[in-house]
Design a protein around this motif. Sequence first.
Motif, short mmCIF file in Angstrom:
data_model
loop_
_atom_site.label_atom_id
_atom_site.label_comp_id
_atom_site.label_asym_id
_atom_site.label_seq_id
_atom_site.Cartn_x
_atom_site.Cartn_y
_atom_site.Cartn_z
N SER A 120 0.85 -1.19 0.00
CA SER A 120 0.00 0.00 0.00
C SER A 120 0.88 1.24 0.00
N ILE A 121 0.65 2.12 -0.96
CA ILE A 121 1.46 3.33 -1.08
C ILE A 121 0.58 4.56 -0.87
N LEU A 122 0.94 5.35 0.13
CA LEU A 122 0.23 6.58 0.44
C LEU A 122 1.14 7.77 0.21
N PHE A 123 0.56 8.96 0.21
CA PHE A 123 1.32 10.18 -0.01
C PHE A 123 0.92 11.23 1.03
N GLY A 128 2.87 18.74 0.20
CA GLY A 128 3.00 19.40 -1.10
C GLY A 128 1.99 20.51 -1.27
N SER A 129 0.79 20.30 -0.74
CA SER A 129 -0.26 21.32 -0.85
C SER A 129 0.09 22.55 -0.05
N TYR A 130 0.79 22.38 1.05
CA TYR A 130 1.26 23.51 1.86
C TYR A 130 2.14 24.43 1.01
N ARG A 158 -7.42 16.51 2.72
CA ARG A 158 -6.01 16.64 3.10
C ARG A 158 -5.31 17.66 2.20
N PHE A 159 -5.64 17.63 0.91
CA PHE A 159 -5.10 18.64 0.00
C PHE A 159 -5.52 20.03 0.48
N ASN A 320 -2.37 17.39 9.40
CA ASN A 320 -3.11 16.62 8.42
C ASN A 320 -4.60 16.66 8.76
N TYR A 321 -5.43 16.51 7.76
CA TYR A 321 -6.86 16.46 7.99
C TYR A 321 -7.23 15.21 8.76
#
Length: 329
Positions: A120-123, A128-130, A158-159, A320-321
Amino acid sequence: MAAAALLSCALTVPTRGAQAAFFPGVVFDYGGKYDKSFNEGVLTGIERFHSETGINYKALEISNDVQREQYLRRLAEHGADIILAVGFSQAPAVAKVAKEFPEIKFTLIDGVVKLPNVQSILFSEQEGSYLVGMLAALTSKTHTVGFVGGMDIPLIRRFECGYEQGVKAVAPDDHIIANMVGTTPAAWSDPTRGGELAKSQFDRGVDVVFAAAGQSGIGVLQAAKDAGKYSIGVDSNQNHLFPGSVLTSMVKRVDVAAYNAIKAAQDGTWQAGVRTLGLKEEGVGWALDENNAKLVTPDMKAALDAASAEIQNGTRKVANYDETNGCKY
């Protein structure tokens, strides 16, 4: 699309040499592999593997929810060594099909399934949005910036959360107007609605808008171009779509994640488990190239570079949200 259609760079497994023993499969989510955003980023990584190795892949693009499970199972039955499932919505299907085929490796991009044959790959989208939030605030003349999300889910929040923090870090009094395209998967593929939301925001003073909306975001970018405003792309580097209008793009390196997963499966180093990629792991970032170089001053770049370094070394925190508490920072 016909239910049994296999879409790929080639429809047959290579027959020459040892390469015939290995081939990857992929199931793209709504929007398709040419969505100019998330799915297409994954396609870029897969195509890189194909171009480097000559090994073909089999791919499917869903047009309804039921096909996720059907297509994962079909690729498994075809004997794929590794199957990439693109998007968080594929998690339930991966959880079911991976149990049926324990010998096959599954990589889920943007979601989590905890099984011994699932990676499982998360980001860290908020990081990055900051940074692009900072750039929006540094660029805005109206002190009002916008955000258009796709489907209203925690991932997109989260974005928004990271973007808001970046804006406020530069200009605490700036105003942020946020809208979501919708609450169903159709929200990812409605550029007309995305453009309408952007135009509404422009009417309320927004002069920079961040689109985290999949294919719907293309409508946001087009609306910004037409209105003489700035937009911020997402997932893939979208700067080239409207040079001089796209201020930057918040890139999620799904291309690298896809390439690395397939390459690792080929060379025997693939590992199951959950991995989160942020600024430190070069999993997210912001795009600066010839298409937006004239829009980003040296001082702007220096500010973003400094913030990025601080986030990576832990001296600058990005909240984070949280589904319970929302966006608190």
